[in-house]
Design a protein around this motif. Structure first.
Motif, PDB file in Angstrom:
ATOM      1  N   GLN A  49       1.042  -1.077  -0.015  1.00 28.18           N
ATOM      2  CA  GLN A  49       0.039  -0.366   0.047  1.00 28.18           C
ATOM      3  C   GLN A  49       0.813   1.194  -0.083  1.00 28.18           C
ATOM      4  OE1 GLN A  49      -3.091   0.131   3.475  1.00 28.18           O
ATOM      5  NE2 GLN A  49      -3.801   1.840   2.724  1.00 28.18           N
ATOM      6  N   LEU A  50       0.873   2.308  -0.921  1.00 29.33           N
ATOM      7  CA  LEU A  50       1.828   3.354  -0.993  1.00 29.33           C
ATOM      8  C   LEU A  50       0.600   4.186  -1.361  1.00 29.33           C
ATOM      9  CD1 LEU A  50       4.467   4.427  -1.173  1.00 29.33           C
ATOM     10  CD2 LEU A  50       4.199   4.373  -3.582  1.00 29.33           C
ATOM     11  N   ASN A  51       0.929   5.626  -0.731  1.00 28.79           N
ATOM     12  CA  ASN A  51       0.559   6.681  -0.571  1.00 28.79           C
ATOM     13  C   ASN A  51      -1.708   6.026  -0.592  1.00 28.79           C
ATOM     14  OD1 ASN A  51       1.611   8.104  -0.719  1.00 28.79           O
ATOM     15  ND2 ASN A  51       2.296   8.343  -2.641  1.00 28.79           N
ATOM     16  N   GLY A  52      -2.088   5.139  -0.080  1.00 32.98           N
ATOM     17  CA  GLY A  52      -4.214   4.849   0.238  1.00 32.98           C
ATOM     18  C   GLY A  52      -4.022   4.047  -1.419  1.00 32.98           C
ATOM     19  N   HIS A  53      -2.617   3.388  -1.898  1.00 28.39           N
ATOM     20  CA  HIS A  53      -3.737   2.585  -3.703  1.00 28.39           C
ATOM     21  C   HIS A  53      -2.704   1.821  -3.476  1.00 28.39           C
ATOM     22  CE1 HIS A  53      -5.272   6.115  -5.222  1.00 28.39           C
ATOM     23  NE2 HIS A  53      -4.348   6.682  -4.455  1.00 28.39           N
TER      24      HIS A  53
END
Length: 132
Positions: A49-53
């Motif tokens: 999960q990176l920046n909410g994605h």
């Protein structure tokens, strides 16, 4: 005497699934059991999960599952051949009164090797290279 401590970095993450299955078979475990273990690891994926994605899936081809009760046992069984090679090639040391002689002590991914002379260092290097 020399005390050598080895710490295998990312040890639990680095064990090949094929190697762990081969080790289980070498211990004489049934094909049914080894297939069950193989199925636990095959098709395993992870996501990031990176920046909410959520990004992934990322296939997991090595290692044992973190938190799985079998992981420590599988890792220990995979480390045993390394441990055995060292025990065969090194002199034993008696640590305390009434204790049994040892040359190698292992706990999880930490291995302590007792060397009686500098002549034993190549045996340790060779054992490490066997399992790289």
């Amino acid at each position: 005497m020399c005390v050598l401590t080895l710490d295998f970095q990312h040890a639990f993450d680095s064990i090949s699934h094929g190697y762990s299955i081969a080790i289980l078979r070498s211990y004489g475990l049934s094909s049914h059991f080894t297939t069950l273990i193989k199925n636990l690891h095959s098709g395993a994926t992870s996501s990031v999960q990176l920046n909410g994605h959520l990004h992934g899936p990322i296939p997991i081809r090595r290692g044992v599952k973190q938190g799985c009760p079998l992981s420590m046992v599988l890792y220990t069984l995979c480390l045993q051949p390394f441990h055995s090679v060292l025990e065969r090639r090194l002199f034993d040391v008696r640590i305390g009164r009434g204790s049994r002689p040892v040359s190698v002590v292992a706990y999880a991914d930490d291995v302590t090797v007792f060397l009686m002379s500098a002549a034993e260092i190549p045996a340790v290097k060779d054992a490490i290279h066997l399992f790289e």
